[in-house]
Design a protein around this motif. Structure first.
Motif, PDB file in Angstrom:
ATOM      1  N   ILE A   1      -0.951   0.166  -4.811  1.00  0.00           N
ATOM      2  CA  ILE A   1      -1.203  -0.286  -6.373  1.00  0.00           C
ATOM      3  C   ILE A   1      -0.152   0.269  -7.282  1.00  0.00           C
ATOM      4  CG2 ILE A   1      -2.475  -0.482  -8.410  1.00  0.00           C
ATOM      5  CD1 ILE A   1      -4.903  -0.970  -6.730  1.00  0.00           C
ATOM      6  N   SER A   2       0.179   1.649  -6.808  1.00  0.00           N
ATOM      7  CA  SER A   2       0.997   2.485  -7.341  1.00  0.00           C
ATOM      8  C   SER A   2       2.508   1.949  -7.223  1.00  0.00           C
ATOM      9  CB  SER A   2       0.659   4.082  -7.194  1.00  0.00           C
ATOM     10  OG  SER A   2      -0.391   4.445  -7.471  1.00  0.00           O
ATOM     11  N   TYR A   3       2.684   1.572  -5.977  1.00  0.00           N
ATOM     12  CA  TYR A   3       3.955   1.392  -5.740  1.00  0.00           C
ATOM     13  C   TYR A   3       4.175   0.025  -6.405  1.00  0.00           C
ATOM     14  CZ  TYR A   3       7.727  -0.703  -2.825  1.00  0.00           C
ATOM     15  OH  TYR A   3       9.021  -1.112  -2.544  1.00  0.00           O
ATOM     16  N   LEU A   4       3.463  -0.941  -6.413  1.00  0.00           N
ATOM     17  CA  LEU A   4       3.670  -2.175  -6.817  1.00  0.00           C
ATOM     18  C   LEU A   4       3.944  -2.118  -8.539  1.00  0.00           C
ATOM     19  CD1 LEU A   4       0.783  -4.524  -5.043  1.00  0.00           C
ATOM     20  CD2 LEU A   4       3.317  -4.396  -4.717  1.00  0.00           C
ATOM     21  N   ILE A   5       3.237  -1.451  -9.254  1.00  0.00           N
ATOM     22  CA  ILE A   5       3.192  -0.917 -10.635  1.00  0.00           C
ATOM     23  C   ILE A   5       4.539  -0.365 -10.932  1.00  0.00           C
ATOM     24  CG2 ILE A   5       2.261  -0.011 -12.419  1.00  0.00           C
ATOM     25  CD1 ILE A   5      -0.615  -0.385 -11.391  1.00  0.00           C
ATOM     26  N   PHE A   6       4.737   0.790 -10.403  1.00  0.00           N
ATOM     27  CA  PHE A   6       5.847   1.501 -10.820  1.00  0.00           C
ATOM     28  C   PHE A   6       7.389   1.232 -10.136  1.00  0.00           C
ATOM     29  CE2 PHE A   6       2.242   4.371 -11.301  1.00  0.00           C
ATOM     30  CZ  PHE A   6       2.209   4.828 -12.641  1.00  0.00           C
ATOM     31  N   PHE A   7       7.033   0.683  -8.821  1.00  0.00           N
ATOM     32  CA  PHE A   7       8.438   0.409  -8.382  1.00  0.00           C
ATOM     33  C   PHE A   7       8.826  -1.198  -8.718  1.00  0.00           C
ATOM     34  CE2 PHE A   7       7.249   4.269  -6.265  1.00  0.00           C
ATOM     35  CZ  PHE A   7       8.423   5.029  -6.143  1.00  0.00           C
ATOM     36  N   LEU A   8       7.916  -1.834  -8.085  1.00  0.00           N
ATOM     37  CA  LEU A   8       8.419  -3.510  -8.432  1.00  0.00           C
ATOM     38  C   LEU A   8       8.395  -3.905  -9.943  1.00  0.00           C
ATOM     39  CD1 LEU A   8       6.337  -5.298  -5.720  1.00  0.00           C
ATOM     40  CD2 LEU A   8       8.592  -4.286  -5.520  1.00  0.00           C
ATOM     41  N   GLY A   9       7.395  -3.276 -10.758  1.00  0.00           N
ATOM     42  CA  GLY A   9       7.382  -3.664 -12.055  1.00  0.00           C
ATOM     43  C   GLY A   9       8.756  -3.154 -12.683  1.00  0.00           C
ATOM     44  N   GLY A  10       9.067  -1.875 -12.396  1.00  0.00           N
ATOM     45  CA  GLY A  10      10.415  -1.168 -13.002  1.00  0.00           C
ATOM     46  C   GLY A  10      11.514  -2.029 -12.775  1.00  0.00           C
ATOM     47  N   ASN A  11      11.681  -2.974 -11.663  1.00  0.00           N
ATOM     48  CA  ASN A  11      13.142  -3.428 -11.448  1.00  0.00           C
ATOM     49  C   ASN A  11      13.249  -4.772 -12.045  1.00  0.00           C
ATOM     50  OD1 ASN A  11      13.740  -1.493  -9.432  1.00  0.00           O
ATOM     51  ND2 ASN A  11      12.343  -2.456  -7.944  1.00  0.00           N
ATOM     52  N   LYS A  12      12.067  -5.315 -12.953  1.00  0.00           N
ATOM     53  CA  LYS A  12      12.377  -6.242 -13.666  1.00  0.00           C
ATOM     54  C   LYS A  12      13.075  -6.432 -14.805  1.00  0.00           C
ATOM     55  CE  LYS A  12       7.601  -8.374 -12.649  1.00  0.00           C
ATOM     56  NZ  LYS A  12       6.305  -8.756 -13.243  1.00  0.00           N
TER      57      LYS A  12
ATOM     58  N   ILE B   1      -8.962   4.230   3.318  1.00  0.00           N
ATOM     59  CA  ILE B   1      -8.619   3.313   2.899  1.00  0.00           C
ATOM     60  C   ILE B   1      -8.497   2.911   1.693  1.00  0.00           C
ATOM     61  CG2 ILE B   1      -9.800   0.787   2.548  1.00  0.00           C
ATOM     62  CD1 ILE B   1     -11.174   1.240   5.348  1.00  0.00           C
ATOM     63  N   THR B   2      -9.326   4.023   0.694  1.00  0.00           N
ATOM     64  CA  THR B   2      -9.123   3.742  -0.666  1.00  0.00           C
ATOM     65  C   THR B   2      -7.845   4.499  -1.382  1.00  0.00           C
ATOM     66  OG1 THR B   2     -11.722   4.130  -0.938  1.00  0.00           O
ATOM     67  CG2 THR B   2     -10.345   4.586  -3.130  1.00  0.00           C
ATOM     68  N   PHE B   3      -7.506   5.549  -0.483  1.00  0.00           N
ATOM     69  CA  PHE B   3      -6.223   6.358  -0.647  1.00  0.00           C
ATOM     70  C   PHE B   3      -5.016   5.400  -0.491  1.00  0.00           C
ATOM     71  CE2 PHE B   3      -2.713   8.868   0.556  1.00  0.00           C
ATOM     72  CZ  PHE B   3      -2.380   9.807  -0.469  1.00  0.00           C
ATOM     73  N   ILE B   4      -5.146   4.637   0.474  1.00  0.00           N
ATOM     74  CA  ILE B   4      -3.907   3.581   0.879  1.00  0.00           C
ATOM     75  C   ILE B   4      -3.840   2.584  -0.101  1.00  0.00           C
ATOM     76  CG2 ILE B   4      -3.258   1.658   2.759  1.00  0.00           C
ATOM     77  CD1 ILE B   4      -4.610   3.656   4.719  1.00  0.00           C
ATOM     78  N   ILE B   5      -5.127   2.178  -0.545  1.00  0.00           N
ATOM     79  CA  ILE B   5      -5.099   0.986  -1.898  1.00  0.00           C
ATOM     80  C   ILE B   5      -4.511   1.534  -3.014  1.00  0.00           C
ATOM     81  CG2 ILE B   5      -6.441  -0.392  -2.933  1.00  0.00           C
ATOM     82  CD1 ILE B   5      -8.586  -0.696  -0.738  1.00  0.00           C
TER      83      ILE B   5
END
Length: 368
Positions: free
Chosen positions: A357-368, A349-353
């Motif tokens: 979080i890493s996906y949201l920071i590095f991928f979604l954040g980089g598309n702005k 569960i911790t690994f999935i979280i």
């Protein structure tokens, strides 16, 4: 020749009579009669005034010498059941037990006389059923407890026991001195200045502590006894043998002088902590620590505890419940397979979280 044990009989029909905590009375299970303590005292049984009189000084001295001689001679003492005449074997600490033949409570008066005569008692307030229910409810909030551990069938023995305690009223006198520092900083130009003030803090005074309890028996785990405290000492009653009906009882094997050392240490530590808290400021170092404790009053009392002996996977576990307040304690085993399972699940569960979080920071954040 065996000593004679006392018992309590129903004044109405002569059958064994037991103390019922929920009624605060003595009830006969045969004829259903109920009696108050004052009514029980009127009859020739363990409850009457004669059997509960304190011995005078000469009798007390003789009783102590007799008990000492018996203890030096053997660890077990033989008694005769007052009802059926059968022999009852008790060890040197047991003060009340049962006859295995007729089931009567056997109150061993010689273990409760002289210096072993209790001053007061807190009668049982909770029934055995509450202890069993508390044990059966252990799995709530404990996911690592083995399955079926708290099954009632695992209970090897459950018994209500009056545990001997010393209660001390203590007066503590103390002096405490310590140093404390307070720093302040300011800047002038490119220079930072720091000022450190050193203070001397002093406290002196007396404190009184009432009814500090100390377990008087070495047979019961002190950690368990300390955990099920406190008892409500407002409910202390003058001692009478009648309260032992249906229960076991122990006499103390830790002398008053030894027990007072524990009470003294507790009271001094509490007084010291109170003085430190009153100083308010952060203490740097203690330069004077002088405390003494004086005993004001001592009471020897019996306190009610339900003891539960549990056998699981060929190992015994001890649980205890305060017979007055219902506080329940004991050591619960951990299922190793469950522990490994929960550790793996937690890791996944911790690994999935972390991945999310890493996906949201590095991928979604980089598309702005």
């Amino acid at each position: 020749m065996a000593n004679r044990a006392l018992d309590n009989k129903c004044p109405a029909c002569g059958a064994p009579i037991l103390y019922k905590p929920n009624l605060k009375k003595w009830k006969c299970d045969y004829c259903k009669s109920e009696f108050t303590l004052e009514e029980m005292k009127k009859y020739n049984n363990a409850s009457n005034e004669k059997n509960n009189l304190k011995e005078d000084t000469n009798e007390k001295t003789l009783s102590q010498k007799k008990l000492k001689a018996e203890n030096e001679k053997a660890k077990y003492v033989e008694y005769n059941c007052k009802d059926c005449g059968a022999k009852i074997i008790a060890d040197e600490q047991t003060a009340a037990t049962f006859c295995i033949y007729c089931g009567n409570t056997a109150i061993l008066k010689e273990k409760l006389s002289g210096k072993f005569a209790p001053d007061m008692i807190i009668p049982f307030k909770n029934e055995k059923e509450l202890a069993i229910e508390s044990f059966k409810s252990l799995n709530k909030g404990r996911p690592l407890m083995p399955n079926f551990f708290n099954d009632a069938k695992n209970i090897e023995k459950i018994r209500g026991v009056y545990i001997p305690f010393w209660l001390f009223d203590v007066k503590v006198a103390g002096e405490l001195a310590a140093t404390s520092t307070k720093s302040s900083s300011w800047t002038i130009g490119d220079t930072v200045y720091t000022k450190i003030d050193t203070y001397k803090l002093e406290r002196e005074g007396t404190m009184e502590f009432n009814k500090i309890p100390v377990d008087g028996s070495t047979r019961f785990d002190d950690d368990i006894m300390n955990t099920i405290e406190p008892f409500d000492y407002e409910e202390l009653e003058n001692y009478n043998h009648a309260y032992l009906s249906g229960f076991l009882a122990e006499k103390y094997d830790v002398e008053e002088i030894e027990s007072f050392k524990t009470a003294s240490s507790r009271s001094i530590n509490s007084a010291r902590d109170e003085m430190k808290n009153d100083m308010g400021m952060g203490i740097k170092s203690v330069i004077k620590d002088k405390f003494s404790a004086n005993k004001l009053l001592t009471k020897y009392v019996l306190l009610p505890v339900w003891m539960i002996n549990v056998k699981y996977n060929n190992k015994f576990y001890i649980f205890a419940m305060n017979g007055q307040t219902g506080e329940f304690v004991g050591n619960i085993p951990v299922d190793k397979k469950k522990a490994v399972k929960y550790a793996i699940i937690t890791f996944i569960i911790t690994f999935i979280i972390v991945i999310i979080i890493s996906y949201l920071i590095f991928f979604l954040g980089g598309n702005k």
